[in-house]
Design an enzyme around this catalytic site. Structure first.
Site, PDB file in Angstrom:
ATOM      1  N   SER A  67       0.807  -1.222   0.000  1.00  0.00           N
ATOM      2  CA  SER A  67       0.000   0.000   0.000  1.00  0.00           C
ATOM      3  C   SER A  67       0.839   1.272   0.000  1.00  0.00           C
ATOM      4  O   SER A  67       1.892   1.336   0.648  1.00  0.00           O
ATOM      5  CB  SER A  67      -0.913   0.021   1.227  1.00  0.00           C
ATOM      6  OG  SER A  67      -1.796  -1.078   1.220  1.00  0.00           O
ATOM      7  N   HIS A  71      -7.472  -0.676   5.841  1.00  0.00           N
ATOM      8  CA  HIS A  71      -7.013  -2.054   6.021  1.00  0.00           C
ATOM      9  C   HIS A  71      -7.144  -2.518   7.472  1.00  0.00           C
ATOM     10  O   HIS A  71      -7.461  -3.682   7.734  1.00  0.00           O
ATOM     11  CB  HIS A  71      -5.570  -2.198   5.547  1.00  0.00           C
ATOM     12  CG  HIS A  71      -5.424  -2.167   4.057  1.00  0.00           C
ATOM     13  ND1 HIS A  71      -5.852  -3.193   3.250  1.00  0.00           N
ATOM     14  CD2 HIS A  71      -4.916  -1.217   3.221  1.00  0.00           C
ATOM     15  CE1 HIS A  71      -5.599  -2.888   1.974  1.00  0.00           C
ATOM     16  NE2 HIS A  71      -5.032  -1.694   1.936  1.00  0.00           N
TER      17      HIS A  71
END
Length: 504
Positions: free
Chosen positions: A336, A434
């Site tokens: 990410s 997340h």
């Protein structure tokens, strides 16, 4: 000179031509309905808004007749869509403000029923429940009926998704000054959450054989790692790669949220190996080389669906899909970006310089190293030199600078992800996403994205959020209920280093 009557006639003809062109974009509209609405010169501006809203936003049926009330003609929805589409940005804002303020909840009726509910508290339960139901019904905004009917018209759901995008724009520009607009936003979000519930979504794998229009939209919507060309796109949907999207029957051909996955031997620690190498373009997949699934990009395509949970469900569905295809696969992780880290760090350095607290951020030895490596003169404070470095990508060209900055930026970034909060949750939006899904903040990766965008946003760092499937539910509950961030030893160690060297 052109006479005023001639000018007025010209303007009127242009206005009619414009609305005829708008009509073509609305399914089911007819020329007759265009002229019914727009031939009158008085139907413009505020007057036109009032007239169409009064006509198409029906009064809320009485409680007794709510289920027997005949539905309005479909033309009402079509006229509303056409009229709204014809407005410019400023007029759209005025129109939505009028809709939300003048055609919302009947506050007088709701207040009377609330008082009645208080008076019935000593009555039997059946009476209390009936008054509660009446009160609940009275809290329905008038415009909600219209929104429901628009959703049943061809193209109506997409229209409402775009309408909410406009509402969100108004809220962001005016903040708390628009309580009625916020209520409209809440109603739209609630309706869209029902219409786009996970049970109504379809999971599609995007391949090179998918329709060209879908592939083009996948390329256009890619927000994390822009697609450079068709060869790049072909590779992202080819061997050792997977691309999935959620679609909805009411918006055919329109991907709602898109997830790109790399199939690798190990959990990737840099994006260059995923989006920049072309060796796998025409190769056959070797299942023995596929041990991990790396979610390297997830993009929501519709601004109007902000806050409607789609991305987390997409990841879970894709995990099940990949487990079915590769039963031996046990490693699932994101790679990410860290948007906002660079700007946060620059602000922190400015704050510390103003407060003369530079020694609280870096150790004395680190400041000396920064000064030496940047050749700072006595007239240029080391903090300014460091800020200048962070604001550019020049430091990447110097091996010495890179070596000096690595431990500093690693621990500062770990703190940014782990320790910086908004209302008790992670400040960074990607981290928050997340962590809500139950992932573990697993590994911070140095020089993982050396693209200009990656360096500008996060000093080239990226982070893996790892999904341990038997722990995601527990981790999600810990984070959502107790605001606990589950992190690996590497992350916790870097945070400890930050706390030791810095005094925030």
């Amino acid at each position: 000179m052109i006479s005023l009557p001639v000018m007025w006639a010209f303007r009127s003809s242009v206005r009619c031509w414009r609305h005829r062109s708008v009509l073509k974009a609305v399914p089911g509209a007819s020329d007759n309905s265009v002229w019914r609405w727009f031939s009158s010169p008085n139907r413009s501006g505020v007057t036109g808004m009032e007239e169409i809203l009064t006509r198409v936003v029906a009064p809320l049926p009485t409680y007794e007749t709510r289920e027997k009330y005949p539905p309005p003609p479909e033309s009402n929805s079509v006229d509303f869509m056409r009229f709204y589409t014809s407005l410019d940005k400023e007029d759209k804002h005025s129109f939505l403000s009028k809709l939300s303020k003048d055609f919302g909840v009947d506050h007088k009726s709701a207040t009377e029923l609330a008082v009645k509910l208080l008076d019935t508290q000593l009555r039997d339960l059946a009476t209390i429940l009936q008054v509660e139901d009446r009160l609940r019904y009275s809290l329905t905004p008038r415009y909600k009926q219209l929104l429901n009917h628009i959703s049943k018209v061809e193209g109506g759901v997409k229209f409402l998704v775009d309408l909410r995008a406009d509402v969100l724009e108004i809220i962001s520009s005016k903040g708390s000054e628009s309580p009625h607009i916020k209520d409209l936003n809440g109603t739209l979000k609630s309706l869209l959450s029902e219409w786009f519930s996970v049970g109504l979504l379809r999971l599609e794998r995007i391949t090179w054989q998918s329709p060209c229009e879908i592939l083009q939209k996948i390329s256009q919507y890619e927000a994390v790692h822009p697609v450079r060309n068709w060869a790049d796109l072909k590779r992202r949907v080819g061997p050792y790669r997977r691309c999935y999207a959620f679609t909805h029957a009411a918006m055919p051909g329109e991907p709602l949220v898109v997830l790109h996955v790399a199939l690798t031997e190990d959990i990737s620690d840099n994006i260059q190996s995923i989006v920049r190498e072309f060796s796998t373009l025409d190769s056959e997949e070797d299942v023995n080389k596929i041990n991990a699934a790396i979610f390297y990009s997830i993009s929501s395509t519709q601004a109007g669906l902000q806050g409607v949970e789609l991305g987390n469900y997409l990841i879970k569905r894709v995990v099940r899909e990949l487990q079915s295809e590769f039963p031996h696969m046990a490693q699932f992780s994101s790679l990410s970006p860290i948007p906002g880290f660079s700007s946060w760090l620059l602000g922190l350095l400015s704050q510390y310089r103003k407060e003369s607290r530079g020694s609280d951020l870096l150790s004395e030895q680190e400041w000396k190293e920064v000064e030496q490596v940047t050749v700072s003169s006595s007239g240029t404070p080391s903090a300014d030199a460091l800020r200048k470095l962070i604001g550019t990508s020049e430091w990447l060209r110097s091996e010495r600078l890179t070596r000096v900055l690595e431990p500093i930026l690693m621990r500062l970034c770990a703190w940014y992800l782990y320790g910086e909060k908004r209302r008790g949750y992670a400040l960074n939006p990607v981290a928050n996403f997340h962590l809500q899904n139950g992932a573990t903040m697993w590994r911070l990766n140095w020089l993982a994205d050396t693209s200009p965008r990656g360096v500008a946003n996060s000093c080239g760092l990226m982070v893996n959020y790892r999904y341990f499937l038997n722990e995601t539910s527990k981790n999600s509950s810990l984070y959502l209920q107790n605001k606990v961030v589950v992190a690996s030893e590497q992350i916790v160690g870097l945070v400890s280093q930050f706390q030791k060297n810095s005094k925030l």
